[in-house]
Design a protein around this motif. Sequence first.
Motif, PDB file in Angstrom:
ATOM      1  N   PHE A 184      -2.910  37.736  -7.506  1.00  0.00           N
ATOM      2  CA  PHE A 184      -3.662  37.308  -6.341  1.00  0.00           C
ATOM      3  C   PHE A 184      -4.933  36.614  -6.810  1.00  0.00           C
ATOM      4  CE2 PHE A 184      -1.431  41.256  -5.264  1.00  0.00           C
ATOM      5  CZ  PHE A 184      -0.570  40.762  -4.289  1.00  0.00           C
ATOM      6  N   PRO A 185      -5.267  35.482  -6.193  1.00  0.00           N
ATOM      7  CA  PRO A 185      -6.474  34.756  -6.617  1.00  0.00           C
ATOM      8  C   PRO A 185      -7.743  35.522  -6.232  1.00  0.00           C
ATOM      9  CG  PRO A 185      -5.523  33.739  -4.669  1.00  0.00           C
ATOM     10  CD  PRO A 185      -4.569  34.812  -5.105  1.00  0.00           C
ATOM     11  N   ALA A 186      -8.837  35.113  -6.826  1.00  0.00           N
ATOM     12  CA  ALA A 186     -10.136  35.718  -6.520  1.00  0.00           C
ATOM     13  C   ALA A 186     -10.456  35.510  -5.043  1.00  0.00           C
ATOM     14  CB  ALA A 186     -11.213  35.089  -7.389  1.00  0.00           C
ATOM     15  N   SER A 187     -11.184  36.461  -4.500  1.00  0.00           N
ATOM     16  CA  SER A 187     -11.519  36.405  -3.082  1.00  0.00           C
ATOM     17  C   SER A 187     -12.939  36.918  -2.865  1.00  0.00           C
ATOM     18  CB  SER A 187     -10.531  37.256  -2.283  1.00  0.00           C
ATOM     19  OG  SER A 187     -10.915  37.337  -0.930  1.00  0.00           O
ATOM     20  N   ASP A 188     -13.507  36.546  -1.722  1.00  0.00           N
ATOM     21  CA  ASP A 188     -14.821  37.066  -1.366  1.00  0.00           C
ATOM     22  C   ASP A 188     -14.707  38.308  -0.483  1.00  0.00           C
ATOM     23  OD1 ASP A 188     -13.843  35.813   0.842  1.00  0.00           O
ATOM     24  OD2 ASP A 188     -15.678  34.708   1.312  1.00  0.00           O
ATOM     25  N   GLN A 189     -13.491  38.820  -0.316  1.00  0.00           N
ATOM     26  CA  GLN A 189     -13.257  40.056   0.428  1.00  0.00           C
ATOM     27  C   GLN A 189     -13.014  41.198  -0.537  1.00  0.00           C
ATOM     28  OE1 GLN A 189      -9.906  39.135   2.891  1.00  0.00           O
ATOM     29  NE2 GLN A 189     -11.174  38.241   4.507  1.00  0.00           N
ATOM     30  N   HIS A 190     -13.608  42.340  -0.238  1.00  0.00           N
ATOM     31  CA  HIS A 190     -13.458  43.515  -1.103  1.00  0.00           C
ATOM     32  C   HIS A 190     -12.086  44.172  -0.922  1.00  0.00           C
ATOM     33  CE1 HIS A 190     -14.658  46.876  -3.535  1.00  0.00           C
ATOM     34  NE2 HIS A 190     -14.473  47.724  -2.542  1.00  0.00           N
ATOM     35  N   ALA A 191     -11.597  44.257   0.311  1.00  0.00           N
ATOM     36  CA  ALA A 191     -10.303  44.884   0.599  1.00  0.00           C
ATOM     37  C   ALA A 191      -9.382  43.848   1.246  1.00  0.00           C
ATOM     38  CB  ALA A 191     -10.490  46.075   1.519  1.00  0.00           C
ATOM     39  N   ARG A 192      -8.136  43.828   0.770  1.00  0.00           N
ATOM     40  CA  ARG A 192      -7.149  42.890   1.305  1.00  0.00           C
ATOM     41  C   ARG A 192      -5.804  43.588   1.436  1.00  0.00           C
ATOM     42  NH1 ARG A 192      -7.336  38.045  -2.786  1.00  0.00           N
ATOM     43  NH2 ARG A 192      -7.817  39.674  -4.271  1.00  0.00           N
ATOM     44  N   ALA A 193      -5.009  43.152   2.409  1.00  0.00           N
ATOM     45  CA  ALA A 193      -3.674  43.715   2.628  1.00  0.00           C
ATOM     46  C   ALA A 193      -2.622  42.658   2.306  1.00  0.00           C
ATOM     47  CB  ALA A 193      -3.528  44.181   4.068  1.00  0.00           C
ATOM     48  N   PHE A 194      -1.490  43.111   1.753  1.00  0.00           N
ATOM     49  CA  PHE A 194      -0.421  42.205   1.350  1.00  0.00           C
ATOM     50  C   PHE A 194       0.934  42.777   1.727  1.00  0.00           C
ATOM     51  CE2 PHE A 194      -3.902  41.500  -1.630  1.00  0.00           C
ATOM     52  CZ  PHE A 194      -4.082  40.134  -1.506  1.00  0.00           C
ATOM     53  N   ARG A 195       1.927  41.901   1.738  1.00  0.00           N
ATOM     54  CA  ARG A 195       3.324  42.267   1.991  1.00  0.00           C
ATOM     55  C   ARG A 195       4.160  41.465   1.008  1.00  0.00           C
ATOM     56  NH1 ARG A 195       6.314  44.230   6.461  1.00  0.00           N
ATOM     57  NH2 ARG A 195       8.379  43.278   6.616  1.00  0.00           N
ATOM     58  N   GLU A 196       4.880  42.153   0.124  1.00  0.00           N
ATOM     59  CA  GLU A 196       5.662  41.484  -0.916  1.00  0.00           C
ATOM     60  C   GLU A 196       7.100  42.015  -0.929  1.00  0.00           C
ATOM     61  OE1 GLU A 196       4.908  39.033  -3.119  1.00  0.00           O
ATOM     62  OE2 GLU A 196       2.866  38.852  -2.322  1.00  0.00           O
ATOM     63  N   THR A 197       8.036  41.129  -1.208  1.00  0.00           N
ATOM     64  CA  THR A 197       9.445  41.500  -1.326  1.00  0.00           C
ATOM     65  C   THR A 197       9.787  41.689  -2.797  1.00  0.00           C
ATOM     66  OG1 THR A 197       9.982  40.247   0.658  1.00  0.00           O
ATOM     67  CG2 THR A 197      11.810  40.797  -0.818  1.00  0.00           C
ATOM     68  N   ILE A 198      10.445  42.801  -3.111  1.00  0.00           N
ATOM     69  CA  ILE A 198      10.863  43.094  -4.482  1.00  0.00           C
ATOM     70  C   ILE A 198      12.379  42.982  -4.558  1.00  0.00           C
ATOM     71  CG2 ILE A 198      10.877  44.808  -6.331  1.00  0.00           C
ATOM     72  CD1 ILE A 198       8.529  46.185  -4.877  1.00  0.00           C
ATOM     73  N   PRO A 199      12.901  42.112  -5.415  1.00  0.00           N
ATOM     74  CA  PRO A 199      14.360  42.061  -5.602  1.00  0.00           C
ATOM     75  C   PRO A 199      14.823  43.299  -6.383  1.00  0.00           C
ATOM     76  CG  PRO A 199      13.267  40.496  -7.051  1.00  0.00           C
ATOM     77  CD  PRO A 199      12.205  41.117  -6.201  1.00  0.00           C
ATOM     78  N   THR A 200      15.980  43.844  -6.028  1.00  0.00           N
ATOM     79  CA  THR A 200      16.476  45.057  -6.676  1.00  0.00           C
ATOM     80  C   THR A 200      17.879  44.828  -7.226  1.00  0.00           C
ATOM     81  OG1 THR A 200      17.383  45.934  -4.607  1.00  0.00           O
ATOM     82  CG2 THR A 200      15.122  46.530  -5.154  1.00  0.00           C
ATOM     83  N   THR A 201      18.257  45.653  -8.180  1.00  0.00           N
ATOM     84  CA  THR A 201      19.596  45.587  -8.761  1.00  0.00           C
ATOM     85  C   THR A 201      20.566  46.535  -8.072  1.00  0.00           C
ATOM     86  OG1 THR A 201      18.989  47.254 -10.400  1.00  0.00           O
ATOM     87  CG2 THR A 201      18.709  44.941 -11.025  1.00  0.00           C
ATOM     88  N   ALA A 202      20.032  47.462  -7.307  1.00  0.00           N
ATOM     89  CA  ALA A 202      20.836  48.419  -6.550  1.00  0.00           C
ATOM     90  C   ALA A 202      20.042  48.800  -5.304  1.00  0.00           C
ATOM     91  CB  ALA A 202      21.136  49.654  -7.397  1.00  0.00           C
ATOM     92  N   GLU A 203      20.649  49.606  -4.438  1.00  0.00           N
ATOM     93  CA  GLU A 203      19.953  49.993  -3.221  1.00  0.00           C
ATOM     94  C   GLU A 203      18.737  50.860  -3.547  1.00  0.00           C
ATOM     95  OE1 GLU A 203      20.753  51.942   1.155  1.00  0.00           O
ATOM     96  OE2 GLU A 203      22.229  52.256  -0.431  1.00  0.00           O
ATOM     97  N   ALA A 204      17.608  50.482  -3.006  1.00  0.00           N
ATOM     98  CA  ALA A 204      16.360  51.225  -3.226  1.00  0.00           C
ATOM     99  C   ALA A 204      16.138  52.199  -2.076  1.00  0.00           C
ATOM    100  CB  ALA A 204      15.191  50.261  -3.323  1.00  0.00           C
TER     101      ALA A 204
END
Length: 130
Positions: free
Chosen positions: A99-119
């Motif tokens: 994540f790039p530098a930001s002027d905010q102290h707290a940030r929220a994110f949503r990321e997709t993780i590819p898996t090799t089997a059911e997680a």
Amino acid sequence: MTTQSMLDERYGRRRRGAPRWGIVVAITIGVIVTGLFGWMTIASTLDDVGADATGFEIVDDHSVVVNFQITAPLGRSVACALEAQDVEHGVVGWKIVEFPASDQHARAFRETIPTTAEATTGLVNSCWVT
């Protein structure tokens, strides 16, 4: 009348003054050590990054979405290691996101993780300043 100084002279005793240089050295060393430990404590927390997973969603057998928030130093870029685990807590997916530098102290994110089997879960393994 006999005075203390006369007795000291008669019996060869000498009055000793307190070793003031020893006290000064001890206080100086104490101040330096306290300052050093204080600086080490502050310096170790300057680049501290906190991360909390706020939720996850199993999309299908080959991906999981992780919701998380980070608290990072202002103006510093951050990287996080995300992982997906199966029912036996084995790692079935892993992703490093930056994540790039930001002027905010707290940030929220949503990321997709590819898996090799059911997680069965998705989480934030760790985050660090890059």
